[in-house]
Design an enzyme around this catalytic site. Structure first.
Site, PDB file in Angstrom:
ATOM      1  N   ASP A  32       0.857  -1.188   0.000  1.00 36.96           N
ATOM      2  CA  ASP A  32       0.000   0.000   0.000  1.00 36.96           C
ATOM      3  C   ASP A  32       0.895   1.241   0.000  1.00 36.96           C
ATOM      4  O   ASP A  32       1.855   1.340   0.761  1.00 36.96           O
ATOM      5  CB  ASP A  32      -0.919   0.003   1.227  1.00 36.96           C
ATOM      6  N   ILE A  33       0.552   2.201  -0.864  1.00 33.16           N
ATOM      7  CA  ILE A  33       1.397   3.391  -1.038  1.00 33.16           C
ATOM      8  C   ILE A  33       1.313   4.343   0.165  1.00 33.16           C
ATOM      9  O   ILE A  33       2.236   5.117   0.417  1.00 33.16           O
ATOM     10  CB  ILE A  33       1.021   4.111  -2.358  1.00 33.16           C
ATOM     11  N   GLN A  95     -14.537   2.759   1.195  1.00 31.65           N
ATOM     12  CA  GLN A  95     -13.818   2.417  -0.042  1.00 31.65           C
ATOM     13  C   GLN A  95     -13.456   3.684  -0.803  1.00 31.65           C
ATOM     14  O   GLN A  95     -14.330   4.510  -1.090  1.00 31.65           O
ATOM     15  CB  GLN A  95     -14.682   1.506  -0.929  1.00 31.65           C
ATOM     16  N   HIS A 101     -10.275  -4.738  -3.385  1.00 31.98           N
ATOM     17  CA  HIS A 101      -8.970  -5.003  -2.765  1.00 31.98           C
ATOM     18  C   HIS A 101      -9.165  -5.422  -1.322  1.00 31.98           C
ATOM     19  O   HIS A 101     -10.080  -4.946  -0.652  1.00 31.98           O
ATOM     20  CB  HIS A 101      -8.055  -3.773  -2.833  1.00 31.98           C
ATOM     21  N   HIS A 103      -7.220  -5.417   2.278  1.00 28.74           N
ATOM     22  CA  HIS A 103      -6.081  -4.880   3.025  1.00 28.74           C
ATOM     23  C   HIS A 103      -5.531  -5.979   3.925  1.00 28.74           C
ATOM     24  O   HIS A 103      -6.281  -6.604   4.677  1.00 28.74           O
ATOM     25  CB  HIS A 103      -6.518  -3.733   3.946  1.00 28.74           C
TER      26      HIS A 103
HETATM   27  P1  AMP Z   1      -9.767   1.787   0.450  1.00 29.61           P
HETATM   28  O1  AMP Z   1      -9.835   3.107   1.161  1.00 29.61           O
HETATM   29  O2  AMP Z   1     -10.239   0.618   1.278  1.00 29.61           O
HETATM   30  O3  AMP Z   1     -10.448   1.872  -0.905  1.00 29.61           O
HETATM   31  O4  AMP Z   1      -8.236   1.512   0.218  1.00 29.61           O
HETATM   32  C1  AMP Z   1      -7.530   2.006  -0.872  1.00 29.61           C
HETATM   33  C2  AMP Z   1      -6.074   1.828  -0.546  1.00 29.61           C
HETATM   34  O5  AMP Z   1      -5.339   1.921  -1.747  1.00 29.61           O
HETATM   35  C3  AMP Z   1      -5.519   2.896   0.412  1.00 29.61           C
HETATM   36  O6  AMP Z   1      -4.957   2.259   1.555  1.00 29.61           O
HETATM   37  C4  AMP Z   1      -4.472   3.621  -0.440  1.00 29.61           C
HETATM   38  O7  AMP Z   1      -3.349   4.006   0.311  1.00 29.61           O
HETATM   39  C5  AMP Z   1      -4.121   2.564  -1.470  1.00 29.61           C
HETATM   40  N1  AMP Z   1      -3.632   3.077  -2.740  1.00 29.61           N
HETATM   41  C6  AMP Z   1      -4.181   4.058  -3.501  1.00 29.61           C
HETATM   42  N2  AMP Z   1      -3.445   4.236  -4.623  1.00 29.61           N
HETATM   43  C7  AMP Z   1      -2.414   3.349  -4.555  1.00 29.61           C
HETATM   44  C8  AMP Z   1      -1.302   3.052  -5.406  1.00 29.61           C
HETATM   45  N3  AMP Z   1      -1.096   3.711  -6.558  1.00 29.61           N
HETATM   46  N4  AMP Z   1      -0.451   2.076  -5.032  1.00 29.61           N
HETATM   47  C9  AMP Z   1      -0.640   1.419  -3.869  1.00 29.61           C
HETATM   48  N5  AMP Z   1      -1.661   1.642  -3.035  1.00 29.61           N
HETATM   49  C10 AMP Z   1      -2.541   2.597  -3.354  1.00 29.61           C
END
Ligand code: AMP
Ligand code: ZN
Length: 145
Positions: A32-33, A95, A101, A103
């Site tokens: 996760d970024i 979301q 996805h 986590h």
């Molecule tokens: P959610 O809020 O459950 O939809 O989680 C989305 C997750 O995606 C968050 O934890 C973000 O930090 C992660 N995220 C968003 N863009 C990227 C990316 N380009 N690479 C890796 N993780 C990402």
């Protein structure tokens, strides 16, 4: 959202970078970024599904298999003490990226991540009533038939 604009589809396609951890025919795992804790990573289906509601159960099962592998690897790498698996569907559920996805989130004592509700919480007592629970279970079972 069009698939072409989906950040996770771009990661699958290789047009957006990620710290890849694992891939197989149908799933991909990467860091996760914006980690909520050290070791926070994500598992996605390589095909685009906005939420679990659009997803065939067998596709989710493939994601779950990768989640189980990754959870073990993260746990053995970091020994965080605990690990939460989370998957949000819809903005109200938190979301932010509309591509399914899961986590994989290492947990540490006192990390105070706001995802734990009080298990002794008394919400609306009507919802905990045995008659209400039985009726609701009947309605959900009917959808599973
Ligand atoms: P959610 O809020 O459950 O939809 O989680 C989305 C997750 O995606 C968050 O934890 C973000 O930090 C992660 N995220 C968003 N863009 C990227 C990316 N380009 N690479 C890796 N993780 C990402
Ligand atoms: Zn996508």
């Amino acid at each position: 959202m069009a698939v072409a604009e989906c950040i996770f589809c771009k990661i699958v396609a290789g047009s957006e970078e990620c710290h890849e951890l694992y891939r197989d025919e149908t799933t991909l795992a990467f860091m996760d970024i914006h980690p909520a804790n050290e070791g926070h990573c994500l598992v996605i289906p390589r095909a685009h599904f906005a939420t679990v509601f659009e997803m065939p159960p067998q596709s989710f099962a493939a994601v779950a298999a990768t989640v189980a592998k990754l959870a073990r690897a993260v746990n053995e790498t970091l020994r965080p003490g605990g690990l939460s698996l989370l998957q949000a569907n819809g903005e109200i559920a938190g979301q932010t990226v509309p591509h399914v996805h899961v986590h994989v989130l290492p947990r540490r004592a006192g990390d105070n991540l706001p995802i734990n509700w009080d298990r002794n919480r008394v919400g609306d007592p009507v919802h905990a009533d045995a008659v209400h629970l039985a009726a609701l279970a009947r309605r959900i079972r009917a959808r599973l038939e």
